[in-house]
Design a protein around this motif. Sequence first.
Motif, short mmCIF file in Angstrom:
data_model
loop_
_atom_site.label_atom_id
_atom_site.label_comp_id
_atom_site.label_asym_id
_atom_site.label_seq_id
_atom_site.Cartn_x
_atom_site.Cartn_y
_atom_site.Cartn_z
N UNK A 284 -23.20 -48.72 13.53
CA UNK A 284 -24.19 -48.08 12.66
C UNK A 284 -24.97 -49.17 11.90
N UNK A 285 -26.23 -49.28 12.23
CA UNK A 285 -27.06 -50.34 11.65
C UNK A 285 -27.67 -49.90 10.34
N UNK A 286 -27.67 -50.81 9.37
CA UNK A 286 -28.33 -50.58 8.10
C UNK A 286 -29.31 -51.69 7.81
N UNK A 287 -30.25 -51.41 6.94
CA UNK A 287 -31.31 -52.38 6.66
C UNK A 287 -31.58 -52.42 5.16
N UNK A 288 -31.66 -53.63 4.63
CA UNK A 288 -31.99 -53.79 3.22
C UNK A 288 -32.35 -55.24 2.97
N UNK A 289 -32.54 -55.58 1.71
CA UNK A 289 -32.93 -56.93 1.32
C UNK A 289 -32.15 -57.36 0.09
N UNK A 290 -32.29 -58.64 -0.23
CA UNK A 290 -31.71 -59.15 -1.48
C UNK A 290 -32.29 -58.39 -2.67
#
Length: 497
Positions: A284-290
């Motif tokens: 399950x891929x997730x995406x975010x940033x610092x």
Amino acid sequence: MKEVKWSFEELGILSRKTANMLTGPCGLQRGDRIMTVLPRVPEWWLLVLACIRTGVVFIPGTSLLTAKDISYRLQASKAKCIVVSEASAPAVDSVMSECKFLQTKLMVSDSSRDGWLNFKDLFEAAPADHDCVKTKSQEPMVIYFTSGSSGSPKMVEQSHCSYGIGFTSSGRHWMNLTPSDIFWNTSDIGWVKSAWSSVFAPWINGSCVFVHHLPQFEPGVILNTLARYPVTTFCTAVTAFRMLVQHNLTSYKFMSLKHCVTGGEPLNPEVMERWKAQTGLDIYEGYGQTETVTICANVKGMKIKQGSLGKASPPYDVQIVDDQGNIQPPGVEGDVAIRIKPKRPFCLFLQYIDNPEKTAASERGDFYITGDRATKDEEGYIWFVGRSDDVINSAGYRIGPFEVESALIEHPAVLESAVVSSPDPIRGEVVKAFVILSPAFLSHDPEELTRELQNHVKKVTAPYKYPRKVEFVQDLPKSAAGKIQRNVLRKQEWKKA
């Protein structure tokens, strides 16, 4: 290696002792900044909790930082205290004269060093009673140095509210965590993903955090650990999954493993297919940033569209916008953006410290601009194209490196690849692929293999996306977090022009 087990009650006691150590012998007060340069040692978790208790601002750093890196971060952050392992102490001593704000040096080690306080000695002497500081929601809690495609690393400031409550949703839904789960995240503790998956998301949901010292990434160690310990949820980088699927996974029995997640860079569909074929588990891929908590993700129970980053994760309203901040219709490429007006999401970063220009430039109209390019389909799934400065424009065709890399990795000769733009007198720029070969193909003729890979890409994806240039390499430049640094390769290419 010695095993350490702490209950939540024990963590409470131990973190109170650590808090007294910081405000006592280390002389730190609410709002002061402390930097850590440590490997995956238990003391790091105590320091995180102690900083939250005392209002001291925490600045994590990877143990791979050089003396120059440490000096820059200490000067930029004005940190008053640094905590390191014995291996990093000489680097700190070598730049002490440059770091005028640094007052206290603390070493996690069984030995002593002149000019340094010893963590274990102070910890043993510290009392176990401590009154927690009542911090405000917008009060700074943690600072992360984040590297962009140009310039020195920027300081991203997060508040006490953003890095606590903000991870409740993603921990419960994307990571699928419950109080009965044991969660192993392999991230280096200097990377923001460690805050996500090794502290806040699991603990907010009552889950046990599993840690392996893991001085270097070895697929065999990872697989044997998953087979030996009752880890139920596993998170590692896409690059790591690429390496793991090169092994015969069916020879291992993962008796407890039931949920796998990844992030940090796009997941190739080929890797996902190979992992599921051998383990029976989806990734399950997730995406975010610092700068954010989880922006979008594939969550348990949701249909996984291979190659997609999933859908927007609460509380974010995620849209694809054009250069004027207008929302793009489905299927049209634009910038990944988070709505910040009329109300800014509580879990979005506060600012880039000492850089108001960068902070202002991150906003466009009603949105925060992530710097990533993508499309959104009719069902709300986000499809990653590339970083704004990674997208290749060849003879008017816009080409995302991820698409080409995903096509390449489907070929058995390709172990890993990175795709960047390369100057061309006719097309302006063309696609160039840097390829690490699988061991079985090392003796093949390079010219023949180049043509084979080019033809393969033409068949797998749109023909205009094939790499007109291919270079076989032994390794690829990567950040401390294990991400491929395409910008390094791109600069090399354009410097030759």
